[in-house]
Design a protein around this motif. Structure first.
Motif, PDB file in Angstrom:
ATOM      1  N   ASP A 258       5.908  11.870   3.427  1.00 17.63           N
ATOM      2  CA  ASP A 258       5.833  10.636   2.632  1.00 17.63           C
ATOM      3  C   ASP A 258       5.098  10.943   1.330  1.00 17.63           C
ATOM      4  O   ASP A 258       3.935  10.603   1.151  1.00 17.63           O
ATOM      5  CB  ASP A 258       5.108   9.551   3.432  1.00 17.63           C
ATOM      6  CG  ASP A 258       5.143   8.211   2.729  1.00 17.63           C
ATOM      7  OD1 ASP A 258       6.081   7.979   1.933  1.00 17.63           O
ATOM      8  OD2 ASP A 258       4.227   7.398   2.958  1.00 17.63           O
ATOM      9  N   LEU A 259       5.783  11.636   0.396  1.00 18.70           N
ATOM     10  CA  LEU A 259       5.167  12.060  -0.855  1.00 18.70           C
ATOM     11  C   LEU A 259       5.931  11.492  -2.039  1.00 18.70           C
ATOM     12  O   LEU A 259       7.154  11.337  -1.989  1.00 18.70           O
ATOM     13  CB  LEU A 259       5.159  13.596  -0.958  1.00 18.70           C
ATOM     14  CG  LEU A 259       4.402  14.368   0.123  1.00 18.70           C
ATOM     15  CD1 LEU A 259       4.614  15.857  -0.058  1.00 18.70           C
ATOM     16  CD2 LEU A 259       2.922  14.033   0.087  1.00 18.70           C
ATOM     17  N   ASN A 260       5.197  11.190  -3.130  1.00 20.64           N
ATOM     18  CA  ASN A 260       5.882  10.739  -4.334  1.00 20.64           C
ATOM     19  C   ASN A 260       6.349  11.949  -5.147  1.00 20.64           C
ATOM     20  O   ASN A 260       6.139  13.102  -4.772  1.00 20.64           O
ATOM     21  CB  ASN A 260       4.984   9.816  -5.166  1.00 20.64           C
ATOM     22  CG  ASN A 260       3.748  10.521  -5.700  1.00 20.64           C
ATOM     23  OD1 ASN A 260       3.702  11.746  -5.799  1.00 20.64           O
ATOM     24  ND2 ASN A 260       2.736   9.755  -6.051  1.00 20.64           N
ATOM     25  N   LEU A 261       6.992  11.681  -6.286  1.00 21.41           N
ATOM     26  CA  LEU A 261       7.575  12.750  -7.106  1.00 21.41           C
ATOM     27  C   LEU A 261       6.540  13.798  -7.495  1.00 21.41           C
ATOM     28  O   LEU A 261       6.776  14.999  -7.374  1.00 21.41           O
ATOM     29  CB  LEU A 261       8.216  12.143  -8.356  1.00 21.41           C
ATOM     30  CG  LEU A 261       8.738  13.138  -9.407  1.00 21.41           C
ATOM     31  CD1 LEU A 261       9.855  13.994  -8.829  1.00 21.41           C
ATOM     32  CD2 LEU A 261       9.220  12.389 -10.647  1.00 21.41           C
ATOM     33  N   TYR A 262       5.377  13.338  -7.966  1.00 24.37           N
ATOM     34  CA  TYR A 262       4.373  14.269  -8.475  1.00 24.37           C
ATOM     35  C   TYR A 262       3.766  15.110  -7.353  1.00 24.37           C
ATOM     36  O   TYR A 262       3.481  16.296  -7.542  1.00 24.37           O
ATOM     37  CB  TYR A 262       3.283  13.500  -9.232  1.00 24.37           C
ATOM     38  CG  TYR A 262       3.846  12.769 -10.421  1.00 24.37           C
ATOM     39  CD1 TYR A 262       4.140  13.437 -11.604  1.00 24.37           C
ATOM     40  CD2 TYR A 262       4.131  11.410 -10.357  1.00 24.37           C
ATOM     41  CE1 TYR A 262       4.685  12.782 -12.688  1.00 24.37           C
ATOM     42  CE2 TYR A 262       4.683  10.741 -11.444  1.00 24.37           C
ATOM     43  CZ  TYR A 262       4.955  11.436 -12.607  1.00 24.37           C
ATOM     44  OH  TYR A 262       5.511  10.776 -13.678  1.00 24.37           O
ATOM     45  N   ALA A 263       3.593  14.501  -6.174  1.00 25.43           N
ATOM     46  CA  ALA A 263       3.026  15.251  -5.052  1.00 25.43           C
ATOM     47  C   ALA A 263       4.016  16.315  -4.551  1.00 25.43           C
ATOM     48  O   ALA A 263       3.622  17.434  -4.228  1.00 25.43           O
ATOM     49  CB  ALA A 263       2.658  14.295  -3.922  1.00 25.43           C
ATOM     50  N   ILE A 264       5.304  15.972  -4.499  1.00 25.66           N
ATOM     51  CA  ILE A 264       6.316  16.954  -4.085  1.00 25.66           C
ATOM     52  C   ILE A 264       6.405  18.083  -5.111  1.00 25.66           C
ATOM     53  O   ILE A 264       6.480  19.263  -4.763  1.00 25.66           O
ATOM     54  CB  ILE A 264       7.692  16.272  -3.901  1.00 25.66           C
ATOM     55  CG1 ILE A 264       7.669  15.413  -2.640  1.00 25.66           C
ATOM     56  CG2 ILE A 264       8.812  17.312  -3.810  1.00 25.66           C
ATOM     57  CD1 ILE A 264       8.944  14.657  -2.377  1.00 25.66           C
ATOM     58  N   PHE A 265       6.381  17.718  -6.393  1.00 29.58           N
ATOM     59  CA  PHE A 265       6.409  18.712  -7.468  1.00 29.58           C
ATOM     60  C   PHE A 265       5.254  19.707  -7.321  1.00 29.58           C
ATOM     61  O   PHE A 265       5.460  20.926  -7.340  1.00 29.58           O
ATOM     62  CB  PHE A 265       6.313  17.976  -8.813  1.00 29.58           C
ATOM     63  CG  PHE A 265       6.110  18.869 -10.011  1.00 29.58           C
ATOM     64  CD1 PHE A 265       7.150  19.623 -10.521  1.00 29.58           C
ATOM     65  CD2 PHE A 265       4.869  18.939 -10.633  1.00 29.58           C
ATOM     66  CE1 PHE A 265       6.965  20.440 -11.639  1.00 29.58           C
ATOM     67  CE2 PHE A 265       4.672  19.743 -11.744  1.00 29.58           C
ATOM     68  CZ  PHE A 265       5.721  20.493 -12.242  1.00 29.58           C
ATOM     69  N   ASP A 266       4.034  19.189  -7.134  1.00 29.91           N
ATOM     70  CA  ASP A 266       2.859  20.058  -6.974  1.00 29.91           C
ATOM     71  C   ASP A 266       2.984  20.929  -5.728  1.00 29.91           C
ATOM     72  O   ASP A 266       2.680  22.121  -5.740  1.00 29.91           O
ATOM     73  CB  ASP A 266       1.580  19.216  -6.880  1.00 29.91           C
ATOM     74  CG  ASP A 266       1.183  18.629  -8.223  1.00 29.91           C
ATOM     75  OD1 ASP A 266       1.652  19.133  -9.259  1.00 29.91           O
ATOM     76  OD2 ASP A 266       0.406  17.654  -8.232  1.00 29.91           O
ATOM     77  N   SER A 267       3.440  20.316  -4.623  1.00 25.01           N
ATOM     78  CA  SER A 267       3.513  21.029  -3.355  1.00 25.01           C
ATOM     79  C   SER A 267       4.514  22.180  -3.413  1.00 25.01           C
ATOM     80  O   SER A 267       4.221  23.290  -2.957  1.00 25.01           O
ATOM     81  CB  SER A 267       3.907  20.054  -2.238  1.00 25.01           C
ATOM     82  OG  SER A 267       3.989  20.718  -1.009  1.00 25.01           O
ATOM     83  N   VAL A 268       5.697  21.925  -3.977  1.00 27.43           N
ATOM     84  CA  VAL A 268       6.718  22.982  -4.063  1.00 27.43           C
ATOM     85  C   VAL A 268       6.225  24.111  -4.971  1.00 27.43           C
ATOM     86  O   VAL A 268       6.383  25.294  -4.654  1.00 27.43           O
ATOM     87  CB  VAL A 268       8.056  22.415  -4.593  1.00 27.43           C
ATOM     88  CG1 VAL A 268       9.068  23.545  -4.830  1.00 27.43           C
ATOM     89  CG2 VAL A 268       8.622  21.405  -3.607  1.00 27.43           C
ATOM     90  N   GLN A 269       5.585  23.745  -6.094  1.00 30.53           N
ATOM     91  CA  GLN A 269       5.069  24.776  -7.011  1.00 30.53           C
ATOM     92  C   GLN A 269       4.059  25.673  -6.308  1.00 30.53           C
ATOM     93  O   GLN A 269       4.112  26.897  -6.432  1.00 30.53           O
ATOM     94  CB  GLN A 269       4.413  24.112  -8.220  1.00 30.53           C
ATOM     95  CG  GLN A 269       5.397  23.639  -9.272  1.00 30.53           C
ATOM     96  CD  GLN A 269       4.762  23.566 -10.641  1.00 30.53           C
ATOM     97  OE1 GLN A 269       5.270  24.102 -11.618  1.00 30.53           O
ATOM     98  NE2 GLN A 269       3.635  22.904 -10.730  1.00 30.53           N
ATOM     99  N   LYS A 270       3.128  25.041  -5.569  1.00 30.40           N
ATOM    100  CA  LYS A 270       2.093  25.828  -4.896  1.00 30.40           C
ATOM    101  C   LYS A 270       2.701  26.762  -3.858  1.00 30.40           C
ATOM    102  O   LYS A 270       2.294  27.916  -3.713  1.00 30.40           O
ATOM    103  CB  LYS A 270       1.084  24.889  -4.236  1.00 30.40           C
ATOM    104  CG  LYS A 270       0.162  24.203  -5.224  1.00 30.40           C
ATOM    105  CD  LYS A 270      -0.710  23.167  -4.533  1.00 30.40           C
ATOM    106  CE  LYS A 270      -1.549  22.406  -5.542  1.00 30.40           C
ATOM    107  NZ  LYS A 270      -2.275  21.276  -4.914  1.00 30.40           N
ATOM    108  N   ASP A 271       3.690  26.244  -3.109  1.00 29.80           N
ATOM    109  CA  ASP A 271       4.313  27.055  -2.064  1.00 29.80           C
ATOM    110  C   ASP A 271       5.008  28.290  -2.627  1.00 29.80           C
ATOM    111  O   ASP A 271       5.150  29.301  -1.938  1.00 29.80           O
ATOM    112  CB  ASP A 271       5.327  26.217  -1.279  1.00 29.80           C
ATOM    113  CG  ASP A 271       4.648  25.241  -0.339  1.00 29.80           C
ATOM    114  OD1 ASP A 271       3.422  25.333  -0.186  1.00 29.80           O
ATOM    115  OD2 ASP A 271       5.338  24.379   0.227  1.00 29.80           O
ATOM    116  N   PHE A 272       5.469  28.213  -3.891  1.00 30.55           N
ATOM    117  CA  PHE A 272       6.234  29.314  -4.458  1.00 30.55           C
ATOM    118  C   PHE A 272       5.486  30.090  -5.543  1.00 30.55           C
ATOM    119  O   PHE A 272       6.071  30.872  -6.276  1.00 30.55           O
ATOM    120  CB  PHE A 272       7.578  28.793  -4.989  1.00 30.55           C
ATOM    121  CG  PHE A 272       8.548  28.515  -3.877  1.00 30.55           C
ATOM    122  CD1 PHE A 272       9.427  29.484  -3.444  1.00 30.55           C
ATOM    123  CD2 PHE A 272       8.515  27.301  -3.227  1.00 30.55           C
ATOM    124  CE1 PHE A 272      10.294  29.241  -2.392  1.00 30.55           C
ATOM    125  CE2 PHE A 272       9.380  27.042  -2.175  1.00 30.55           C
ATOM    126  CZ  PHE A 272      10.269  28.016  -1.747  1.00 30.55           C
TER     127      PHE A 272
END
Length: 508
Positions: A258-272
């Motif tokens: 349950d994440l908004n656009l900015y949280a998903i953006f940050d999360s994907v960036q960190k993972d990669f």
């Protein structure tokens, strides 16, 4: 009920306990609903068959009364909730009379359905369902309905080639199921105008109202973000160097978190991050931005996050963000320069090297972002152009600080909502606020909204004169805040709005 006992022994007030329990119920439903749909065969291990059959009947009843559709998770969750109720030997009134009345008034449709549930449960099991259980059912139905109606972030995968993007999206759909995602293949023969048109159409198809994350293969596509936002009216974030693994990770996060656009953006960036670092050029020095503060932690760590976002907005080439202490700075910089080309530095002390430096003050006030963009791209950025990403510094500083202090409000969500609100207020008041003032207003307003949840609003001083100018500003502030209040289902008092208006008045 066990949690109430624990919190009471800890000495918390009844009001605070109530807020914790209300929040906990919603989070409990959210946690359950974020799981996959399966396990229907396992339900019989935990719940009696007559309860399951009744729950199926109640599902159809709720769908008819609320004019909506629920999936199988409704049966799973409600069955387990009812089984627990039927086995309980006691019932603790967690909420007081005032809060029970508020729930009835706030969710009248869900309460009416809960009363129908009560009648069916009492008739089938020949028991009395107390009013507090009807209130629990109301909150459960409301929480489930809210999650069923949740809009997801859309995903656009764009890559050069005849089928590159399509291949990645097909793999994601096959492995992880449906999600708002579309592939945009960009053959090398397609004109820039046609590329933009294709992206606009793709964004519109997957936009459910929560914004769109673009995963692209080259920085040239990432540079289209501002233009696409203008053409579609959609919030867009972009990540370059897309891979099939990145697409899979993004789809998983959109479907199950349950994440908004900015949280998903940050999360994907960190993972990669690690993957991107490995893509650095084999020959020559890798590029770096250096974040500096006294200890090498604290402020510099926060700067590191801001610099990461800025660099990825304007460069298709990954840039390493390094954090150092200002103590023995010269020696630290020399060590970094052996391995990296430092394109710019930012922070509390200027290392005085052949690269631009942005002080904390300049970065916070807003001009530093342009300086860093220019240093990274080696191109002159015209000052009459819109910045590629507005309010990066403001957003990050607000989220960082609100995360420490807010208990009930999501810091990411409220930062997004209040920054959007600030744009409207500035238009309404015909003024332009500095980054420092914007941060101050977002922080103050977020705390004011939190105070309303806790029922602890501030009182405006009686001896403070409310001038015609302040009254006029307050009315305009009140008008623009209506959208915020509606989204959060909260209403600020006039006194709280006067305090907010005072901040604007001080800047005029």
């Amino acid at each position: 009920e066990e949690k109430v006992d624990v919190l009471t022994k800890e000495g918390l007030s009844q009001e605070d306990i109530n807020q914790y329990i209300l929040t906990d119920i919603h989070l409990n439903v959210r946690s359950f609903f974020n799981q996959k749909n399966g396990q229907s065969s396992n339900l019989m291990k935990f719940v009696e068959d007559d309860v399951i059959q009744l729950t199926k009947e109640l599902k159809h009843l709720a769908e008819k009364e609320l004019n909506c559709k629920f999936d199988r998770r409704f049966i799973h969750f409600l069955s387990m909730h009812m089984e627990s109720f039927l086995k309980r030997k006691k019932q603790v009134d967690v909420l007081n009379t005032k809060e029970i009345d508020e729930i009835r008034e706030t969710y009248p449709k869900e309460y009416a359905v809960a009363l129908l549930f009560k009648n069916r449960i009492e008739k089938l099991f020949n028991i009395v369902v107390p009013e507090i259980e009807v209130i629990y059912l109301t909150m459960v139905i409301q929480s489930i309905r809210t999650l069923e109606e949740n809009k997801r972030v859309g995903i656009v995968v764009a890559a050069h080639g005849n089928s590159t993007a399509t291949s990645m999206v097909e793999v994601a759909k096959e492995l992880l199921g449906s999600t708002p995602i579309i592939a945009i293949d960009v053959p090398l023969t397609v004109s820039p105008v046609e590329i933009v048109d294709r992206l606009v159409q793709g964004i519109k198809k997957v936009d459910e109202g929560e914004g769109v994350l673009m995963l692209v293969d080259m920085g040239s596509l990432a540079m289209l973000e501002s233009k696409l936002e203008q053409k579609t009216g959609t919030k867009i974030k972009t990540i370059s160097n897309v891979t099939t693994s990145m697409v899979l990770d993004t789809v998983r996060k959109v479907n199950y978190l349950d994440l908004n656009l900015y949280a998903i953006f940050d999360s994907v960036q960190k993972d990669f991050m690690e993957f991107i670092d490995k893509q650095q050029h084999v020959f020559g020095k890798k590029k770096a931005l250096v974040s500096i503060c006294t200890t090498g932690s604290g402020t510099a760590k926060q700067l590191e996050k801001i610099l990461t976002i800025i660099s990825r907005k304007v460069s298709q080439e990954p840039i390493k963000i390094l954090t150092v202490s200002s103590i023995k700075l010269a020696a630290n910089i020399r060590e970094i320069q052996k391995e990296y080309e430092i394109v710019a530095t930012a922070g509390t002390k200027n290392p005085k090297i052949d690269a631009p430096h942005v002080s904390l003050e300049v970065l916070i006030e807003g001009q530093g972002e342009r300086i860093l963009q220019q240093a990274i791209t080696k191109e002159t950025i015209r000052y009459d152009e819109e910045p590629t990403e507005g309010n990066i510094v403001v957003r990050e500083l607000c989220e960082e600080n609100l995360r420490k202090y807010l208990l009930f409000i999501n810091p990411y969500l409220i930062s997004e909502i209040l920054l959007e609100w600030l744009n409207h207020v500035q238009d309404e008041l015909e003024m332009e606020l500095s980054n420092t003032v914007m941060i101050r207003i977002v922080m103050h307003t977020a705390f004011a909204l939190e105070r309303m949840i806790k029922n602890e609003p501030l009182a405006f001083p009686e001896d403070e004169e409310i001038t015609p100018q302040l009254e006029n500003i307050c009315q305009k502030t009140e008008k623009t805040l209506q959208a915020v209040e509606k989204k959060l289902k909260l209403t600020l008092t006039r006194d709280e709005k006067l305090f907010i208006a005072t901040i604007f008045a001080d800047e005029m």
